[in-house]
Motif scaffolding. Structure first.
Motif, mmCIF file in Angstrom:
data_model
loop_
_atom_site.group_PDB
_atom_site.id
_atom_site.type_symbol
_atom_site.label_atom_id
_atom_site.label_comp_id
_atom_site.label_asym_id
_atom_site.label_seq_id
_atom_site.Cartn_x
_atom_site.Cartn_y
_atom_site.Cartn_z
ATOM 1 N N TRP A 145 0.819 -1.220 0.000
ATOM 2 C CA TRP A 145 0.000 0.000 0.000
ATOM 3 C C TRP A 145 0.851 1.267 0.000
ATOM 4 N N ASP A 177 -7.302 6.427 3.362
ATOM 5 C CA ASP A 177 -7.514 5.006 3.678
ATOM 6 C C ASP A 177 -7.365 4.200 2.399
ATOM 7 N N VAL A 178 -6.768 3.027 2.502
ATOM 8 C CA VAL A 178 -6.633 2.135 1.349
ATOM 9 C C VAL A 178 -7.012 0.725 1.776
ATOM 10 N N SER A 179 -7.873 0.093 0.986
ATOM 11 C CA SER A 179 -8.127 -1.327 1.216
ATOM 12 C C SER A 179 -7.837 -2.104 -0.058
ATOM 13 N N GLN A 192 -8.570 -3.396 5.024
ATOM 14 C CA GLN A 192 -8.138 -1.996 5.098
ATOM 15 C C GLN A 192 -6.717 -1.924 5.646
ATOM 16 N N CYS A 252 -4.368 0.308 5.036
ATOM 17 C CA CYS A 252 -3.860 1.645 5.358
ATOM 18 C C CYS A 252 -5.004 2.453 5.940
ATOM 19 N N ARG A 253 -4.802 3.004 7.124
ATOM 20 C CA ARG A 253 -5.834 3.796 7.790
ATOM 21 C C ARG A 253 -5.233 5.132 8.183
ATOM 22 N N GLY A 275 -2.608 0.036 8.813
ATOM 23 C CA GLY A 275 -3.930 -0.439 9.211
ATOM 24 C C GLY A 275 -3.899 -1.918 9.558
ATOM 25 N N GLU A 276 -4.832 -2.666 8.920
ATOM 26 C CA GLU A 276 -4.900 -4.108 9.188
ATOM 27 C C GLU A 276 -3.619 -4.809 8.717
ATOM 28 N N ARG A 291 -1.213 -6.788 6.685
ATOM 29 C CA ARG A 291 -1.160 -6.964 5.243
ATOM 30 C C ARG A 291 -1.213 -8.439 4.843
ATOM 31 N N ASP A 349 -9.920 5.848 -0.225
ATOM 32 C CA ASP A 349 -10.872 6.816 0.326
ATOM 33 C C ASP A 349 -10.131 8.119 0.590
#
Lengths: 383, 383
Positions: A302, A322-324, A329, A331-332, A337-338, A340, A355
């Motif tokens: 990400w 934010d990237v999922s 997700q 990248c927050r 984020g979560e 990888r 987002d």
């Protein structure tokens, strides 16, 4: 049935010997009317091929009686002689069809910088005109293939009229990988200016958002022809939606068949301040070779998404992104984020959602990954 | 000797365990003066790493006493905690050196989206400060390597003063492949505002025209520091030329060591109406994956050059474009020129000359080909 699903059209595809493989390479599409309304959109490349220059003139009055398409040579960067070749192609088809050469569109695809073998091409057009039939759509779709592995067709019927289309290539209108050629037909009764507006709007959110490798072709052409043979006049909004659906279907097929690709990637940009912002961000990510190589390696990197987003002028704050990927997700708020490792990039279709937290607009750009096969196919194409 | 060729500088490089390989990964550069003038140029990426945000503040007053650099982690997209890590890095080095933390620049390179192991980094900085020496330039150049296969240094001396530099990365400042970090030192006596202007001008025509893969990093940084220790005040124009030569040398080394590349390609655009036009055209060609894959395949596919040129807004007429590759004019007046089989693309260095016939300006963009090794290295980098 593709382009011959709509009534009032005949088509054919024949082998004229332009391709060294002996496969079909010349297609003809004829609109038998009663209407001969047409619209077209062409590559934005300033180094446009001879058939693009020709067809831009033909479409000027909103009428087209026929289209001649050839694979096995793009007739681009071929000088005044190349333009004369296109002119001769149109006039030859017009003579055989009993129409005016200035109502015959021409499309070519293949290698740039080579003259077409005109004797073979003109002979092939004669064969193709002789083979025209009301169920010749599939043969035409096959004859326009170059590196395509499958013929690409789509159609929608209902409410008394049909929209059908065929496409070749693996990329986009502007820009485009190799050449994208598309012919769409309808038997709806529609004035020419409705056709033109509907085509531009449909192309804007379909073919123009399929960006396989960021390269813009010299030959890209999308043609829409209406025969009026159904005697049905659809609501403009309904026709627009159906046309867009056929274009989206064909665009998706182009991405699915992109040269050497192992993944089809939808980059969905949400909550943008404008549709333009969303498209700019999606395209920047779609053109990052580092991102595309990472997806090939099934690496949910990400950071390469964010570094591409950061090159744009779109409205966003870096610490709000934010990237999922495929629902995780990773990248927050611009940071980690979560886990990888939760992302599964094995399936061919990959969905990246970015987002921007800057508004309510959305756009989706389709692209492909960067693979060994892409390098292989494109390093050996003309040799 | 690179950055320690100029008098007044000490440097070092040590292994702190940030890299899993155990290779050196922390470098420190100290300016012992008497001057502590400095200038810096950073990535234009809006998603900038924590050390970029920090160093932008540090350079604000034109003074820098030291630079701390680490490989093994970019500290990008790491949120407020990442910025605190950079701040702690600078303060720790400052304490050890007896200077102010706000005069310590920080550079990081490696994977995006991971926090740095701060205990190891701070311990490594202590070791690096203990190892500082007046011939520590090569050790520092080694410690900033990531995927680099060789350390990159350059220097020019004469007229009583020296300019030396080190670089890591394979790409460009804006945009840039992975991270490009550059530190340049001089012992010339120069006011800060001269440094700043000279650095921006030198970067504009060197690092900014090395475009290996079109991707812009979150961490790119070029730092210039002047100690005044030579007591020599050069003519500004002479210093500018020497600084540019060192930057051009380092930029050429970055291209020569680009990840997975098999060719270094100079795209020289001549007879442009403006330098901006020339640069736009060169960059468009440098970013065409189709062109880059063709060069890898030793295929002099000039059609792909023209189709890239055609995407730009530069002033030219399509039927006046000339293209030569390695001295053979394969495209003349936008059409077919010399026999393409005459072009030998076997050598690593390839020279493409594009004549726009629109003016008298010139720019050269350096790039690399698109290879299997590029895909391999960048599909497996973070996994």
């Amino acid at each position: 049935m593709s382009i011959t699903t709509a009534r009032g059209f005949r088509s054919s595809g024949v082998a004229a010997g332009l391709k060294s493989t002996g496969k079909p390479d010349v297609a003809v599409v004829v609109n038998d009317g009663p209407d001969r309304h047409a619209a077209a959109v062409f590559t934005a490349n300033r180094v446009a091929a001879a058939p693009v220059h020709w067809s831009r003139q033909v479409i000027g009055d909103g009428r087209a009686d026929a289209v001649v398409l050839n694979s096995g040579g793009a007739n681009a960067c071929t000088g005044p002689e190349g333009f004369q070749d296109t002119h001769a192609t149109a006039e030859h088809a017009a003579d055989l069809l009993g129409v005016s050469g200035t109502d015959v569109l021409v499309c070519s695809t293949g290698l740039i910088g080579l003259r077409l073998p005109m004797e073979r091409l003109l002979s092939g057009i004669r064969d193709a005109v002789g083979a025209l039939s009301a169920d010749g759509g599939p043969a035409a779709a096959e004859a326009i293939m170059t590196t395509d592995s499958v013929a690409k067709t789509a159609e929608m019927t209902g409410g008394g009229y049909a929209v059908g289309g065929m496409a070749k290539g693996a990329g986009m209108l502007a820009p485009g990988l190799a050449t994208m050629l598309v012919v769409i037909t309808t038997d709806a009764v529609l004035p020419q200016d409705t056709l033109d507006g509907a085509l531009r709007e449909a192309v804007r959110t379909t073919f123009n958002r399929a960006d396989s490798d960021g390269c813009m072709s010299t030959n890209d052409t999308v043609i829409l022809m209406a025969s009026g043979a159904s005697e049905t006049t659809p609501e403009p909004a309904e026709f627009q939606e159906r046309l867009r659906a056929v274009c989206a279907d064909l665009a998706r097929q182009l991405i699915a068949d992109a040269e050497g690709a192992a993944h089809d990637i939808a980059i969905e940009v949400v909550n943008a301040a404008s549709e333009e912002d969303a498209e700019e961000v999606g395209r920047a990510v779609a053109r990052s070779n580092l991102f595309k190589a990472a997806i090939f390696g099934q690496d949910p990197n990400w950071g390469r998404v964010l570094s591409a987003v950061g090159t744009t002028g779109a409205r966003f704050e870096a610490d709000q992104l934010d990237v999922s990927m495929n629902g995780v997700q990773i990248c927050r708020s611009g940071g980690i984020g979560e886990d990888r490792d939760l992302v599964d990039l094995a399936p061919r279709e990959v969905r990246v959602v970015i987002d921007l937290h800057a508004g309510a607009e959305t756009a989706t750009i389709w692209t492909n990954d960067l693979t060994h096969d892409y390098v292989h196919e494109n390093s050996a194409y003309s040799s």
